[in-house]
Design an enzyme around this catalytic site. Structure first.
Site, PDB file in Angstrom:
ATOM      1  N   CYS A 143       0.845  -1.198   0.000  1.00 40.57           N
ATOM      2  CA  CYS A 143       0.000   0.000   0.000  1.00 40.57           C
ATOM      3  C   CYS A 143       0.884   1.254   0.000  1.00 40.57           C
ATOM      4  O   CYS A 143       1.862   1.333   0.732  1.00 40.57           O
ATOM      5  CB  CYS A 143      -0.869  -0.030   1.249  1.00 40.57           C
ATOM      6  N   CYS A 177      -4.182   7.192  -1.299  1.00 42.57           N
ATOM      7  CA  CYS A 177      -5.451   7.258  -2.033  1.00 42.57           C
ATOM      8  C   CYS A 177      -6.652   7.538  -1.140  1.00 42.57           C
ATOM      9  O   CYS A 177      -7.673   8.010  -1.624  1.00 42.57           O
ATOM     10  CB  CYS A 177      -5.652   6.022  -2.888  1.00 42.57           C
ATOM     11  N   THR A 225      -4.476   4.885   7.574  1.00 43.68           N
ATOM     12  CA  THR A 225      -3.375   4.570   6.664  1.00 43.68           C
ATOM     13  C   THR A 225      -2.529   5.811   6.380  1.00 43.68           C
ATOM     14  O   THR A 225      -3.067   6.843   5.981  1.00 43.68           O
ATOM     15  CB  THR A 225      -3.958   4.014   5.349  1.00 43.68           C
ATOM     16  N   GLU A 260      -0.625   1.590   9.665  1.00 44.23           N
ATOM     17  CA  GLU A 260      -1.831   2.281  10.153  1.00 44.23           C
ATOM     18  C   GLU A 260      -1.657   2.800  11.595  1.00 44.23           C
ATOM     19  O   GLU A 260      -0.891   2.250  12.379  1.00 44.23           O
ATOM     20  CB  GLU A 260      -3.040   1.329  10.107  1.00 44.23           C
ATOM     21  N   HIS A 311     -13.305   5.046  -3.535  1.00 41.78           N
ATOM     22  CA  HIS A 311     -12.251   4.282  -2.869  1.00 41.78           C
ATOM     23  C   HIS A 311     -12.276   2.815  -3.302  1.00 41.78           C
ATOM     24  O   HIS A 311     -11.239   2.166  -3.407  1.00 41.78           O
ATOM     25  CB  HIS A 311     -12.430   4.421  -1.359  1.00 41.78           C
ATOM     26  N   TYR A 354      -9.363  -0.405  -5.281  1.00 44.80           N
ATOM     27  CA  TYR A 354      -8.880  -1.707  -4.813  1.00 44.80           C
ATOM     28  C   TYR A 354      -8.607  -2.693  -5.945  1.00 44.80           C
ATOM     29  O   TYR A 354      -7.673  -3.489  -5.878  1.00 44.80           O
ATOM     30  CB  TYR A 354      -9.852  -2.282  -3.768  1.00 44.80           C
ATOM     31  N   CYS A 399      -4.944  -1.058  -7.330  1.00 45.49           N
ATOM     32  CA  CYS A 399      -3.678  -1.135  -6.574  1.00 45.49           C
ATOM     33  C   CYS A 399      -3.386  -2.570  -6.149  1.00 45.49           C
ATOM     34  O   CYS A 399      -2.240  -3.015  -6.172  1.00 45.49           O
ATOM     35  CB  CYS A 399      -3.693  -0.191  -5.376  1.00 45.49           C
ATOM     36  N   GLU A 436      -6.520  -6.251   5.094  1.00 48.65           N
ATOM     37  CA  GLU A 436      -6.709  -4.966   4.417  1.00 48.65           C
ATOM     38  C   GLU A 436      -7.671  -5.115   3.238  1.00 48.65           C
ATOM     39  O   GLU A 436      -8.580  -4.296   3.054  1.00 48.65           O
ATOM     40  CB  GLU A 436      -5.373  -4.395   3.924  1.00 48.65           C
TER      41      GLU A 436
HETATM   42  C1  LIG Z   1      -5.353  -2.075   6.697  1.00 50.49           C
HETATM   43  C2  LIG Z   1      -6.521  -1.146   6.847  1.00 50.49           C
HETATM   44  C3  LIG Z   1      -6.392   0.179   6.460  1.00 50.49           C
HETATM   45  C4  LIG Z   1      -7.446   1.086   6.646  1.00 50.49           C
HETATM   46  N1  LIG Z   1      -7.270   2.400   6.319  1.00 50.49           N
HETATM   47  C5  LIG Z   1      -8.227   3.305   6.624  1.00 50.49           C
HETATM   48  C6  LIG Z   1      -8.023   4.698   6.414  1.00 50.49           C
HETATM   49  O1  LIG Z   1      -6.978   5.115   5.933  1.00 50.49           O
HETATM   50  N2  LIG Z   1      -9.003   5.556   6.747  1.00 50.49           N
HETATM   51  C7  LIG Z   1     -10.162   5.130   7.289  1.00 50.49           C
HETATM   52  O2  LIG Z   1     -11.009   5.968   7.592  1.00 50.49           O
HETATM   53  N3  LIG Z   1     -10.390   3.819   7.516  1.00 50.49           N
HETATM   54  C8  LIG Z   1      -9.455   2.902   7.196  1.00 50.49           C
HETATM   55  N4  LIG Z   1      -9.674   1.559   7.408  1.00 50.49           N
HETATM   56  C9  LIG Z   1     -10.908   1.169   8.064  1.00 50.49           C
HETATM   57  C10 LIG Z   1     -11.868   0.359   7.226  1.00 50.49           C
HETATM   58  O3  LIG Z   1     -12.603   1.209   6.379  1.00 50.49           O
HETATM   59  C11 LIG Z   1     -12.746  -0.403   8.234  1.00 50.49           C
HETATM   60  O4  LIG Z   1     -11.946  -1.428   8.777  1.00 50.49           O
HETATM   61  C12 LIG Z   1     -13.998  -0.962   7.610  1.00 50.49           C
HETATM   62  O5  LIG Z   1     -14.875   0.068   7.237  1.00 50.49           O
HETATM   63  C13 LIG Z   1     -14.710  -1.903   8.580  1.00 50.49           C
HETATM   64  O6  LIG Z   1     -14.936  -1.267   9.817  1.00 50.49           O
HETATM   65  P1  LIG Z   1     -14.455  -1.981  11.170  1.00 50.49           P
HETATM   66  O7  LIG Z   1     -13.045  -2.357  11.024  1.00 50.49           O
HETATM   67  O8  LIG Z   1     -14.850  -1.104  12.281  1.00 50.49           O
HETATM   68  O9  LIG Z   1     -15.264  -3.334  11.204  1.00 50.49           O
HETATM   69  P2  LIG Z   1     -16.763  -3.546  11.649  1.00 50.49           P
HETATM   70  O10 LIG Z   1     -17.592  -2.409  11.126  1.00 50.49           O
HETATM   71  O11 LIG Z   1     -16.811  -3.849  13.077  1.00 50.49           O
HETATM   72  O12 LIG Z   1     -17.137  -4.816  10.790  1.00 50.49           O
HETATM   73  C14 LIG Z   1     -16.924  -6.170  11.250  1.00 50.49           C
HETATM   74  C15 LIG Z   1     -18.110  -7.017  10.788  1.00 50.49           C
HETATM   75  O13 LIG Z   1     -19.302  -6.532  11.401  1.00 50.49           O
HETATM   76  C16 LIG Z   1     -20.284  -6.256  10.390  1.00 50.49           C
HETATM   77  N5  LIG Z   1     -21.079  -5.087  10.831  1.00 50.49           N
HETATM   78  C17 LIG Z   1     -20.618  -3.853  11.144  1.00 50.49           C
HETATM   79  N6  LIG Z   1     -21.634  -3.046  11.510  1.00 50.49           N
HETATM   80  C18 LIG Z   1     -22.755  -3.777  11.411  1.00 50.49           C
HETATM   81  C19 LIG Z   1     -24.136  -3.513  11.661  1.00 50.49           C
HETATM   82  N7  LIG Z   1     -24.555  -2.312  12.067  1.00 50.49           N
HETATM   83  N8  LIG Z   1     -25.025  -4.518  11.454  1.00 50.49           N
HETATM   84  C20 LIG Z   1     -24.608  -5.723  11.002  1.00 50.49           C
HETATM   85  N9  LIG Z   1     -23.317  -6.041  10.776  1.00 50.49           N
HETATM   86  C21 LIG Z   1     -22.405  -5.085  10.976  1.00 50.49           C
HETATM   87  C22 LIG Z   1     -19.482  -5.963   9.120  1.00 50.49           C
HETATM   88  O14 LIG Z   1     -20.233  -6.198   7.934  1.00 50.49           O
HETATM   89  C23 LIG Z   1     -18.332  -6.954   9.267  1.00 50.49           C
HETATM   90  O15 LIG Z   1     -18.701  -8.232   8.803  1.00 50.49           O
HETATM   91  C24 LIG Z   1      -8.661   0.628   7.196  1.00 50.49           C
HETATM   92  C25 LIG Z   1      -8.789  -0.715   7.557  1.00 50.49           C
HETATM   93  C26 LIG Z   1      -7.750  -1.595   7.393  1.00 50.49           C
HETATM   94  C27 LIG Z   1      -7.926  -3.031   7.834  1.00 50.49           C
END
Ligand SMILES: Cc1cc2nc3c(=O)[nH]c(=O)nc-3n(C[C@H](O)[C@H](O)[C@H](O)COP(=O)(O)OP(=O)(O)OC[C@H]3O[C@@H](n4cnc5c(N)ncnc54)[C@H](O)[C@@H]3O)c2cc1C
Length: 488
Positions: A98, A102, A189, A256, A291, A295, A298, A442
Site C-alpha cells: 500500500c 489514495c 493509513t 496504520e 475508494h 482496490y 492497486c 486490508e
Molecule cells: C489495513 C486497513 C487500512 C485502513 N485504512 C483506513 C483509512 O486510511 N481511513 C479510514 O477511515 N479507515 C481505514 N480503514 C478502516 C476500514 O474502512 C474499516 O476497517 C472498515 O470500514 C470496517 O470497519 P471496522 O473495522 O470497524 O469493522 P466492523 O464495522 O466492526 O465490521 C466487522 C463485521 O461486522 C459487520 N457489521 C458492522 N456493523 C454492522 C451492523 N450495524 N449490522 C450488522 N453487521 C455489521 C461488518 O459487515 C463486518 O462483517 C482501514 C482498515 C484496514 C484493515
C-alpha cells in the site's frame, strides 16, 4: 510538485505526537517501524516527476491550470478516472504494498462535489472554503490522510446512542473562530507520514446525530492530535534485519495508526460540514465508490508482484513446467485481471455531478472491491501452494552469518546449480510477507467490509427491471409456442 526525497524531508518539519510500543517517537522519518511505509508513500511523488509515469501520475488542476500530482486531482472526465486506476496499478507493481495516499485523494475528490451540493441546497459556503483548501493542497503537493472510520462502539447503535458520546468524532464546542472536536479515527493509513488530516463522517446520520456530522481538515501536527502507531505481524523484523522483512524497502500495508482528537481546534475556514446530517450518508457512499474503484487497481498491481515471486520460486524449484503449476499461475492471473477489469470498467462507465466532477459507476466499483476481498486471499493461497512449506519455516537471516550453520544453510537451501539460495530465501520471505494476515485483512475491510459492498449492490441494482427482462422473454416464448406451422 515535490520529488520523493523532498516529500520525505518535508515530514521532518512537522512535530507530531506519535507513540509506538510504549514510547514517544520523536523522529518518525528514520524510525525503522515507519520508514518503509514512508518510502512507499514517496513513490506517489516519484512517479509524478518520472518521465515514464508522469502522464499517469500528474494532472492539470481544473482550478488553477497548474501541473499537479494526480493524488491531489479531482477527476474531470473519463480519462482522469481511467488514469487514476492505471496509476494505482503501476504504483502497486512498484511498491508491492500500500502506498497510502489514495484515502486522502478520495476524500478530496468526494468533498469537492458534496460541498458544492450542500451549498446549492442549503446556501452554505463550504465549497468556496474547500476550493481554497484544495488549491493549497495541490500547490504544496500535500499528502492527506483520509480519516473516516470511527471507533463505532456498539455497531447496532447510532452515534448519539452510544454509551460514550466520543465513539464517533464530534463537535464539542462552537466558537466564533472555529470548532473544538473530540473523538478518534481508527486504522488510519499513512497518518504518521501525512501533512494533513481530512476528517469525514463515517456513517449516514439522523438529525439527532448533528454534532457528529462534521468534516474538516487540520495540519497533521495540530495541537491535541495524538497518533498511536499499530503493530503488524512480524514487525520486529523491521529493526532486526533486512531479508526477513520480505519487502524491506516498502513494508507491509500502510503502517496504520489510531488518531486521537483530544479537543482539537479547527478554524471555520477548514470546516466543510457541521451539522448537515442529510449529507453525511451521501458523502460516505460517494467516498466509498471512489475508494472501491482503487482496490481492483492497486491490489492487482501488488498481486502482479506476488505472481512474479511465484514464477521465480517455481523456476528455482524446477516445477515451472509442471501442468498444475502453469494452471495455478494462469488462475492467479485470471483473478488479478478480473479485479483490474472492474476498476477500469467503473472508470469507463462514468457520469458527472453538477459541479463537473466525474463519478465512477457505483455498482461496478463496489463489485470490483467485493471481488478484491474474495480474490486476493485466493491468489495468496495459490502462491503458497506453488512456493512450498519453506516460506513458513525459514531460518532467520542471522543464521546466514552464523559460522556454525551458514554453509549448511547455503547447501541445503540451494535447489540447483544456477540457483543462489539467498535469492530463493528472499523470494520466500517476500511471498510469506505478501500472503500473511495483514494484507488479507486490508483487502477484506479496507474501503469497507464486504457486506457494505453487497448492501450498495442490493440497493442500486434495479431488480424490477431485471424481472421485466425475464417476463419479456417468457411472454415471447408463450407467443412463440402459440405459433403452429400452417401445413399441419
Ligand atoms: C489495513 C486497513 C487500512 C485502513 N485504512 C483506513 C483509512 O486510511 N481511513 C479510514 O477511515 N479507515 C481505514 N480503514 C478502516 C476500514 O474502512 C474499516 O476497517 C472498515 O470500514 C470496517 O470497519 P471496522 O473495522 O470497524 O469493522 P466492523 O464495522 O466492526 O465490521 C466487522 C463485521 O461486522 C459487520 N457489521 C458492522 N456493523 C454492522 C451492523 N450495524 N449490522 C450488522 N453487521 C455489521 C461488518 O459487515 C463486518 O462483517 C482501514 C482498515 C484496514 C484493515
Amino acid at each position: 510538485m515535490m520529488t520523493g526525497e523532498e516529500y520525505i524531508e518535508s515530514l521532518r518539519l512537522q512535530q507530531k505526537e506519535v507513540y509506538f510500543m510504549g514510547q514517544r517517537v520523536e523522529n518518525v522519518v528514520d524510525h525503522p517501524a515507519m520508514r518503509p511505509h514512508i518510502n512507499s508513500a514517496a513513490v506517489t511523488y516519484r512517479l509524478a516527476t518520472d518521465p515514464e509515469y508522469n502522464d499517469l501520475a500528474s494532472a492539470t488542476s481544473h482550478l488553477t491550470g497548474r501541473k499537479i500530482n494526480r493524488w491531489t486531482h479531482v477527476p474531470q472526465n473519463q480519462e482522469d478516472l481511467v488514469k487514476k486506476a492505471m496509476m494505482l496499478r503501476a504504483a502497486g507493481q512498484i511498491t508491492g504494498t500500500c502506498f497510502q495516499r489514495c484515502v486522502g485523494m478520495d476524500g478530496l475528490i468526494t468533498l469537492y462535489s458534496v460541498t458544492w451540493e450542500m451549498d446549492q441546497k442549503l446556501g452554505t459556503d463550504y465549497h468556496e472554503r474547500f476550493k481554497t483548501f484544495l488549491i493549497e493542497t495541490q500547490d504544496h503537493d500535500y499528502m492527506t490522510d483520509g480519516a473516516m472510520t470511527d471507533p463505532k462502539g456498539d455497531r447496532s447503535k447510532r452515534p448519539s446512542d452510544q454509551h460514550d458520546p466520543d465513539l464517533y468524532v464530534r463537535v464539542v464546542e462552537k466558537r466564533e473562530e472555529g470548532i473544538i472536536v473530540r473523538g478518534a479515527k481508527m486504522h488510519q493509513t499513512g497518518a504518521i507520514n501525512s501533512h494533513q488530516i481530512l476528517v469525514m463522517p463515517g456513517t449516514a446520520m439522523t438529525p439527532a446525530d448533528a454534532d457528529y456530522a462534521v468534516s474538516f481538515a487540520v495540519p497533521a501536527d495540530a495541537p491535541g492530535l495524538i497518533y498511536v502507531f499499530g503493530r503488524q505481524v512480524n514487525d520486529s523484523r523491521k529493526w532486526e534485519g533486512t531479508i526477513d522483512q520480505g519487502n524491506p524497502t516498502y513494508g507491509v500495508v500502510g503502517g496504520e495508526a489510531m488518531i486521537i482528537f483530544d479537543d482539537v481546534f479547527v478554524p471555520w475556514e477548514r470546516v466543510f460540514m457541521c451539522g448537515e446530517t442529510e449529507f453525511a450518508g451521501t458523502l460516505v457512499e460517494r467516498f466509498a465508490s471512489y475508494h472501491r474503484q482503487n482496490y481492483g487497481a492497486c491490489k492487482s498491481g501488488n498481486l502482479d508482484v506476488l505472481i512474479g515471486a511465484a514464477v521465480a520460486v517455481a523456476d528455482m524449484h524446477g516445477v515451472a513446467k509442471a501442468g498444475h503449476v502453469k494452471d495455478k499461475l494462469a488462475e492467479m492471473a485470471h483473478l488479478v485481471e478480473t479485479m483490474y477489469s472492474g476498476a477500469l470498467a467503473c472508470s469507463y462507465h462514468c457520469s458527472s455531478f453538477g459541479c463537473g466532477t466525474a463519478f465512477v459507476d457505483p455498482v461496478l466499483a463496489n463489485a470490483s472491491k467485493y471481488n478484491t476481498a474474495r480474490y486476493y486471499p485466493e491468489v495468496t493461497r495459490l502462491a503458497q501452494d506453488i512456493a512450498g512449506g519453506f516460506i513458513a519455516t525459514l531460518p532467520s537471516e542471522q543464521e546466514l552469518e552464523n559460522p556454525r550453520v551458514a554453509s549448511f544453510i547455503h547447501k541445503y537451501y540451494k535447489t540447483g546449480e544456477n540457483v543462489d539460495p539467498i535469492d530463493r530465501i528472499k523470494m520466500g520471505r517476500l511471498i510469506e510477507n505478501m500472503t500473511g494476515s495483514t494484507p488479507i485483512v486490508e483487502c477484506m475491510h479496507g474501503a469497507g467490509s464486504p457486506q457494505a459492498q453487497r448492501v450498495v449492490i442490493q440497493r442500486l441494482i434495479r431488480w424490477q427491471d431485471k424481472r421485466k427482462l425475464a417476463e419479456e422473454i417468457v411472454r415471447e416464448e408463450q407467443e412463440e409456442s402459440a405459433w403452429k406451422p400452417s401445413n399441419c
